[in-house]
Design an enzyme around this catalytic site. Structure first.
Site, mmCIF file in Angstrom:
data_model
loop_
_atom_site.group_PDB
_atom_site.id
_atom_site.type_symbol
_atom_site.label_atom_id
_atom_site.label_comp_id
_atom_site.label_asym_id
_atom_site.label_seq_id
_atom_site.Cartn_x
_atom_site.Cartn_y
_atom_site.Cartn_z
ATOM 1 N N TRP A 100 13.250 28.450 22.765
ATOM 2 C CA TRP A 100 12.703 29.643 22.119
ATOM 3 C C TRP A 100 13.288 29.858 20.736
ATOM 4 O O TRP A 100 12.570 30.272 19.817
ATOM 5 C CB TRP A 100 12.896 30.855 23.023
ATOM 6 N N ASP A 167 16.417 37.990 20.480
ATOM 7 C CA ASP A 167 15.357 37.760 21.454
ATOM 8 C C ASP A 167 16.011 37.929 22.820
ATOM 9 O O ASP A 167 16.772 37.081 23.282
ATOM 10 C CB ASP A 167 14.792 36.354 21.283
ATOM 11 N N LYS A 191 9.734 39.923 32.479
ATOM 12 C CA LYS A 191 10.859 39.401 33.257
ATOM 13 C C LYS A 191 11.551 40.549 34.018
ATOM 14 O O LYS A 191 11.684 40.503 35.225
ATOM 15 C CB LYS A 191 11.882 38.739 32.343
#
Length: 358
Positions: A100, A167, A191
Protein backbone atom coordinates in the site's frame (compact mmCIF):
# COMPACT_ATOMS: atom_id res chain seq x y z
CA UNK A 1 -25.07 -20.80 10.58
CA UNK A 2 -22.79 -17.77 10.66
CA UNK A 3 -19.14 -18.49 10.00
CA UNK A 4 -16.18 -16.98 11.83
CA UNK A 5 -14.80 -14.36 9.46
CA UNK A 6 -11.02 -14.01 9.34
CA UNK A 7 -11.04 -12.12 6.02
CA UNK A 8 -8.65 -9.22 5.50
CA UNK A 9 -11.47 -6.99 4.31
CA UNK A 10 -14.25 -6.43 3.83
CA UNK A 11 -14.61 -8.33 7.04
CA UNK A 12 -17.25 -9.12 9.61
CA UNK A 13 -19.18 -6.52 11.55
CA UNK A 14 -20.25 -6.93 15.18
CA UNK A 15 -23.32 -9.15 15.24
CA UNK A 16 -25.26 -6.67 17.38
CA UNK A 17 -24.64 -3.99 14.75
CA UNK A 18 -25.96 -6.24 12.00
CA UNK A 19 -29.00 -7.17 14.08
CA UNK A 20 -29.83 -3.53 14.76
CA UNK A 21 -29.44 -2.70 11.09
CA UNK A 22 -31.72 -5.62 10.24
CA UNK A 23 -34.38 -4.39 12.67
CA UNK A 24 -34.23 -0.85 11.27
CA UNK A 25 -33.73 -1.75 7.62
CA UNK A 26 -37.21 -0.98 6.31
CA UNK A 27 -38.34 1.47 8.99
CA UNK A 28 -35.68 3.70 10.54
CA UNK A 29 -36.87 5.27 13.81
CA UNK A 30 -40.51 5.31 12.74
CA UNK A 31 -39.83 7.16 9.49
CA UNK A 32 -41.59 4.50 7.46
CA UNK A 33 -38.54 4.28 5.23
CA UNK A 34 -35.01 2.93 5.30
CA UNK A 35 -32.13 5.27 6.15
CA UNK A 36 -31.07 4.62 2.54
CA UNK A 37 -34.31 6.15 1.30
CA UNK A 38 -34.41 9.44 3.21
CA UNK A 39 -32.79 12.65 2.00
CA UNK A 40 -29.16 13.20 2.91
CA UNK A 41 -30.13 16.85 3.41
CA UNK A 42 -32.81 16.04 5.96
CA UNK A 43 -32.62 16.08 9.75
CA UNK A 44 -33.11 12.32 10.07
CA UNK A 45 -29.98 11.47 8.11
CA UNK A 46 -27.96 14.41 9.44
CA UNK A 47 -28.33 13.08 12.98
CA UNK A 48 -26.67 9.85 11.83
CA UNK A 49 -24.02 11.67 9.79
CA UNK A 50 -22.92 14.11 12.46
CA UNK A 51 -23.44 11.52 15.18
CA UNK A 52 -20.81 9.31 13.54
CA UNK A 53 -18.39 12.24 13.35
CA UNK A 54 -18.95 13.03 17.02
CA UNK A 55 -18.32 9.44 18.07
CA UNK A 56 -15.06 9.36 16.09
CA UNK A 57 -13.91 12.47 17.93
CA UNK A 58 -14.85 10.88 21.26
CA UNK A 59 -13.01 7.64 20.53
CA UNK A 60 -9.78 9.31 19.46
CA UNK A 61 -10.03 12.20 21.90
CA UNK A 62 -9.60 14.87 19.24
CA UNK A 63 -10.95 18.40 19.38
CA UNK A 64 -11.94 21.15 16.99
CA UNK A 65 -8.41 21.42 15.62
CA UNK A 66 -9.28 18.45 13.39
CA UNK A 67 -11.94 17.99 10.74
CA UNK A 68 -13.58 14.60 10.21
CA UNK A 69 -14.49 13.88 6.59
CA UNK A 70 -16.45 11.06 4.96
CA UNK A 71 -15.35 10.41 1.38
CA UNK A 72 -15.46 7.62 -1.17
CA UNK A 73 -12.79 6.02 -3.35
CA UNK A 74 -10.98 4.15 -0.59
CA UNK A 75 -7.26 4.44 0.07
CA UNK A 76 -6.54 4.55 -3.66
CA UNK A 77 -8.20 7.94 -4.02
CA UNK A 78 -6.26 9.22 -1.01
CA UNK A 79 -2.99 8.23 -2.69
CA UNK A 80 -3.76 11.10 -5.10
CA UNK A 81 -5.68 13.50 -2.86
CA UNK A 82 -2.90 13.69 -0.29
CA UNK A 83 -0.21 15.02 -2.67
CA UNK A 84 -2.80 17.14 -4.49
CA UNK A 85 -3.55 18.90 -1.22
CA UNK A 86 -0.48 18.64 1.03
CA UNK A 87 2.46 18.81 -1.35
CA UNK A 88 3.99 22.27 -1.73
CA UNK A 89 6.63 21.66 -4.39
CA UNK A 90 9.42 20.52 -2.07
CA UNK A 91 9.95 16.95 -0.89
CA UNK A 92 7.40 14.40 0.26
CA UNK A 93 8.94 11.68 2.44
CA UNK A 94 7.54 8.15 2.47
CA UNK A 95 8.42 5.05 4.49
CA UNK A 96 7.84 1.98 2.31
CA UNK A 97 6.59 -0.99 4.31
CA UNK A 98 4.52 -2.91 1.79
CA UNK A 99 2.12 -2.94 -1.12
CA UNK A 100 0.00 0.00 0.00
CA UNK A 101 2.88 2.41 0.58
CA UNK A 102 4.42 1.24 -2.70
CA UNK A 103 1.19 2.17 -4.48
CA UNK A 104 1.03 5.52 -2.71
CA UNK A 105 4.63 6.28 -3.72
CA UNK A 106 3.93 5.31 -7.33
CA UNK A 107 0.84 7.52 -7.48
CA UNK A 108 2.62 10.53 -5.99
CA UNK A 109 5.48 10.21 -8.47
CA UNK A 110 2.99 9.85 -11.32
CA UNK A 111 1.70 13.28 -10.32
CA UNK A 112 5.17 14.82 -10.41
CA UNK A 113 5.81 14.85 -6.66
CA UNK A 114 9.45 14.76 -5.57
CA UNK A 115 9.22 11.63 -3.41
CA UNK A 116 12.01 10.60 -1.08
CA UNK A 117 11.77 7.04 0.27
CA UNK A 118 13.46 7.50 3.64
CA UNK A 119 13.04 3.91 4.85
CA UNK A 120 12.11 0.57 3.28
CA UNK A 121 11.96 -3.11 4.19
CA UNK A 122 11.39 -4.24 0.61
CA UNK A 123 14.73 -6.06 0.35
CA UNK A 124 13.60 -8.38 3.16
CA UNK A 125 10.12 -9.00 1.73
CA UNK A 126 8.61 -6.40 4.05
CA UNK A 127 8.97 -8.65 7.09
CA UNK A 128 9.63 -5.77 9.50
CA UNK A 129 9.11 -2.06 10.06
CA UNK A 130 12.38 -0.27 9.24
CA UNK A 131 13.74 2.53 11.39
CA UNK A 132 12.20 5.75 10.15
CA UNK A 133 13.85 9.15 10.42
CA UNK A 134 12.02 11.97 8.72
CA UNK A 135 13.85 15.20 7.92
CA UNK A 136 13.03 18.68 9.19
CA UNK A 137 11.99 20.15 5.85
CA UNK A 138 9.54 17.76 4.16
CA UNK A 139 6.16 18.99 2.97
CA UNK A 140 4.65 15.93 4.62
CA UNK A 141 5.76 12.53 5.92
CA UNK A 142 3.85 9.36 5.04
CA UNK A 143 3.47 5.93 6.65
CA UNK A 144 1.06 2.99 6.67
CA UNK A 145 0.72 1.83 10.28
CA UNK A 146 -0.38 -1.75 9.59
CA UNK A 147 0.33 -3.97 6.64
CA UNK A 148 -2.40 -6.49 5.93
CA UNK A 149 -0.41 -8.60 3.50
CA UNK A 150 2.86 -8.98 5.39
CA UNK A 151 1.50 -8.83 8.93
CA UNK A 152 3.68 -6.00 10.25
CA UNK A 153 2.70 -3.00 12.35
CA UNK A 154 4.27 0.10 13.88
CA UNK A 155 4.47 -0.22 17.65
CA UNK A 156 5.09 3.50 18.09
CA UNK A 157 4.59 6.30 15.60
CA UNK A 158 7.75 7.91 14.21
CA UNK A 159 8.31 11.55 15.10
CA UNK A 160 7.87 14.03 12.31
CA UNK A 161 8.37 17.78 12.11
CA UNK A 162 6.30 17.83 8.94
CA UNK A 163 2.63 16.82 9.09
CA UNK A 164 2.55 13.06 9.57
CA UNK A 165 0.16 11.38 7.12
CA UNK A 166 -1.04 7.92 8.15
CA UNK A 167 -2.81 5.25 6.16
CA UNK A 168 -4.53 3.46 9.06
CA UNK A 169 -6.91 1.39 6.96
CA UNK A 170 -6.10 -1.88 8.69
CA UNK A 171 -5.73 -0.79 12.30
CA UNK A 172 -8.23 2.08 12.42
CA UNK A 173 -9.99 2.23 15.79
CA UNK A 174 -7.97 -0.70 17.18
CA UNK A 175 -6.05 1.30 19.80
CA UNK A 176 -5.64 4.87 21.09
CA UNK A 177 -3.34 7.16 19.11
CA UNK A 178 -1.13 10.09 20.04
CA UNK A 179 -2.11 12.83 17.59
CA UNK A 180 0.82 15.12 18.46
CA UNK A 181 2.45 14.82 15.02
CA UNK A 182 -0.52 13.61 13.01
CA UNK A 183 -1.60 15.94 10.25
CA UNK A 184 -3.88 13.51 8.47
CA UNK A 185 -5.15 10.05 9.41
CA UNK A 186 -7.25 8.09 6.97
CA UNK A 187 -8.59 4.68 6.08
CA UNK A 188 -11.42 2.74 4.58
CA UNK A 189 -14.09 1.64 7.02
CA UNK A 190 -14.21 -1.99 5.89
CA UNK A 191 -11.81 -3.47 8.44
CA UNK A 192 -12.69 -2.10 11.87
CA UNK A 193 -15.17 0.71 11.36
CA UNK A 194 -17.99 -0.47 9.14
CA UNK A 195 -18.68 -1.69 5.60
CA UNK A 196 -16.88 -0.86 2.39
CA UNK A 197 -17.93 2.30 0.58
CA UNK A 198 -16.89 5.04 2.97
CA UNK A 199 -13.44 6.37 3.82
CA UNK A 200 -12.73 8.38 6.96
CA UNK A 201 -10.25 11.24 6.81
CA UNK A 202 -9.21 13.06 9.97
CA UNK A 203 -7.28 16.15 8.94
CA UNK A 204 -5.81 19.02 10.93
CA UNK A 205 -7.72 22.14 10.03
CA UNK A 206 -4.65 24.24 9.24
CA UNK A 207 -3.87 21.81 6.38
CA UNK A 208 -7.25 22.11 4.71
CA UNK A 209 -6.32 25.33 2.94
CA UNK A 210 -3.32 23.70 1.27
CA UNK A 211 -3.74 22.94 -2.43
CA UNK A 212 -0.67 22.21 -4.52
CA UNK A 213 -1.89 23.44 -7.92
CA UNK A 214 -4.63 25.73 -9.16
CA UNK A 215 -5.98 23.04 -11.49
CA UNK A 216 -6.79 20.56 -8.71
CA UNK A 217 -10.41 19.53 -9.40
CA UNK A 218 -12.97 20.86 -6.96
CA UNK A 219 -13.98 17.40 -5.81
CA UNK A 220 -10.38 16.46 -4.98
CA UNK A 221 -9.88 19.34 -2.54
CA UNK A 222 -10.27 18.58 1.16
CA UNK A 223 -11.58 22.12 1.64
CA UNK A 224 -14.53 21.35 -0.62
CA UNK A 225 -15.67 18.54 1.64
CA UNK A 226 -14.76 20.27 4.89
CA UNK A 227 -16.80 23.35 3.97
CA UNK A 228 -19.76 21.12 3.03
CA UNK A 229 -19.41 18.89 6.13
CA UNK A 230 -18.97 15.89 3.82
CA UNK A 231 -22.31 16.62 2.16
CA UNK A 232 -20.92 18.21 -1.02
CA UNK A 233 -22.30 15.27 -2.99
CA UNK A 234 -24.66 12.50 -1.94
CA UNK A 235 -22.68 10.47 0.61
CA UNK A 236 -22.88 6.68 0.98
CA UNK A 237 -25.66 7.00 3.52
CA UNK A 238 -26.12 3.35 4.46
CA UNK A 239 -22.37 2.83 4.91
CA UNK A 240 -22.22 5.88 7.20
CA UNK A 241 -25.25 4.61 9.11
CA UNK A 242 -23.42 1.31 9.77
CA UNK A 243 -20.27 3.27 10.62
CA UNK A 244 -22.27 5.20 13.22
CA UNK A 245 -23.57 1.97 14.77
CA UNK A 246 -20.06 0.49 14.84
CA UNK A 247 -18.63 3.59 16.52
CA UNK A 248 -21.31 3.28 19.21
CA UNK A 249 -20.44 -0.40 19.61
CA UNK A 250 -16.81 0.56 20.20
CA UNK A 251 -17.84 3.09 22.83
CA UNK A 252 -20.03 0.48 24.50
CA UNK A 253 -17.07 -1.93 24.61
CA UNK A 254 -15.13 0.58 26.71
CA UNK A 255 -13.45 2.61 23.99
CA UNK A 256 -10.11 2.16 22.27
CA UNK A 257 -8.07 1.36 25.39
CA UNK A 258 -10.30 -1.60 26.16
CA UNK A 259 -10.34 -2.68 22.51
CA UNK A 260 -6.53 -2.56 22.42
CA UNK A 261 -6.25 -4.96 25.37
CA UNK A 262 -8.70 -7.36 23.74
CA UNK A 263 -6.81 -7.22 20.46
CA UNK A 264 -3.46 -7.87 22.14
CA UNK A 265 -4.88 -10.92 23.91
CA UNK A 266 -6.35 -12.28 20.67
CA UNK A 267 -3.07 -11.86 18.79
CA UNK A 268 -1.10 -13.52 21.57
CA UNK A 269 -3.38 -16.56 21.39
CA UNK A 270 -2.52 -17.17 17.73
CA UNK A 271 1.15 -16.20 17.90
CA UNK A 272 1.65 -18.56 20.84
CA UNK A 273 0.41 -21.45 18.68
CA UNK A 274 2.82 -20.48 15.89
CA UNK A 275 5.77 -20.11 18.26
CA UNK A 276 5.07 -23.39 20.05
CA UNK A 277 4.46 -25.48 16.93
CA UNK A 278 8.04 -26.82 16.70
CA UNK A 279 8.47 -25.21 13.31
CA UNK A 280 5.24 -26.52 11.78
CA UNK A 281 3.99 -22.95 11.40
CA UNK A 282 6.37 -20.14 10.36
CA UNK A 283 5.36 -16.52 10.87
CA UNK A 284 6.25 -14.06 8.11
CA UNK A 285 6.86 -10.97 10.24
CA UNK A 286 9.78 -10.58 12.63
CA UNK A 287 8.53 -11.00 16.19
CA UNK A 288 9.17 -7.40 17.27
CA UNK A 289 7.15 -6.10 14.33
CA UNK A 290 4.16 -8.44 14.33
CA UNK A 291 0.75 -7.03 13.53
CA UNK A 292 -2.02 -7.31 16.07
CA UNK A 293 -4.56 -7.19 13.26
CA UNK A 294 -3.24 -9.49 10.52
CA UNK A 295 -1.29 -12.66 11.28
CA UNK A 296 0.49 -14.01 8.18
CA UNK A 297 2.15 -17.41 8.39
CA UNK A 298 3.13 -20.44 6.37
CA UNK A 299 3.21 -24.16 6.93
CA UNK A 300 6.80 -25.37 6.68
CA UNK A 301 6.01 -28.40 4.54
CA UNK A 302 4.55 -26.33 1.74
CA UNK A 303 1.59 -25.18 -0.33
CA UNK A 304 -0.31 -28.46 -0.55
CA UNK A 305 -0.79 -28.63 3.19
CA UNK A 306 -1.63 -24.92 3.31
CA UNK A 307 -4.43 -25.49 0.80
CA UNK A 308 -5.70 -28.35 2.94
CA UNK A 309 -5.57 -26.12 6.02
CA UNK A 310 -7.72 -23.46 4.35
CA UNK A 311 -10.22 -26.04 3.05
CA UNK A 312 -10.46 -27.85 6.39
CA UNK A 313 -10.89 -24.55 8.23
CA UNK A 314 -13.77 -23.60 5.93
CA UNK A 315 -15.38 -26.97 6.65
CA UNK A 316 -15.14 -25.97 10.32
CA UNK A 317 -16.98 -22.68 9.58
CA UNK A 318 -13.91 -20.42 9.43
CA UNK A 319 -13.55 -18.35 6.27
CA UNK A 320 -11.04 -15.92 4.80
CA UNK A 321 -7.85 -17.70 5.92
CA UNK A 322 -6.08 -17.99 2.56
CA UNK A 323 -2.93 -15.86 2.53
CA UNK A 324 -2.31 -13.11 0.02
CA UNK A 325 -0.72 -14.28 -3.23
CA UNK A 326 2.47 -12.27 -2.53
CA UNK A 327 3.16 -14.17 0.67
CA UNK A 328 1.06 -17.28 0.27
CA UNK A 329 0.24 -19.49 3.18
CA UNK A 330 -2.36 -18.43 5.68
CA UNK A 331 -3.56 -15.09 7.01
CA UNK A 332 -5.82 -14.63 10.01
CA UNK A 333 -7.22 -11.12 10.24
CA UNK A 334 -8.51 -10.62 13.76
CA UNK A 335 -10.16 -7.22 13.63
CA UNK A 336 -12.26 -5.73 16.41
CA UNK A 337 -15.40 -7.74 15.64
CA UNK A 338 -13.52 -11.05 15.95
CA UNK A 339 -13.99 -12.26 19.52
CA UNK A 340 -11.56 -14.00 21.84
CA UNK A 341 -13.72 -17.11 21.55
CA UNK A 342 -13.45 -16.96 17.74
CA UNK A 343 -9.67 -16.79 18.02
CA UNK A 344 -9.56 -19.71 20.43
CA UNK A 345 -11.56 -21.80 17.94
CA UNK A 346 -8.88 -21.08 15.34
CA UNK A 347 -6.06 -21.75 17.81
CA UNK A 348 -7.51 -25.13 18.75
CA UNK A 349 -7.95 -25.98 15.07
CA UNK A 350 -4.32 -25.01 14.36
CA UNK A 351 -3.04 -27.23 17.16
CA UNK A 352 -5.09 -30.20 16.00
CA UNK A 353 -4.12 -29.66 12.37
CA UNK A 354 -0.43 -29.63 13.31
CA UNK A 355 -0.86 -32.76 15.40
CA UNK A 356 -2.49 -34.65 12.53
CA UNK A 357 -0.23 -33.40 9.76
CA UNK A 358 3.09 -32.71 11.45
Amino acid sequence: MRKINFSAGPTGLPLSVLEQAKAEFTDFHGEGASIMEVSHRGKTYEEVHFGAMSKIRELYGIGDEYEVLFLQGGAHLQFAMIPFNLYKGGIAEYANTGVWTSKAIKEARLMGVNVSVVASSESEKFNHIPEVNFSNNADYAYICTNNTIYGTQYKTLPHSFAPLVIDASSDFFSEPLDFSDIGLLYGGAQKNAGPSGVSIIIIRKDLIERVWRNDVPTFLRYKTHADAKSLYNTPPTFAIYLLNLTMQWLIDQGGLSAIKERNLAKAKTIYDVIDNSNGFYIGHAQKAHRSVMNISYNIASGEALEAKFVADALAHNMLGLRGHRLVGGIRASIYNAVSQNDVEVLADFMKEFARKNG
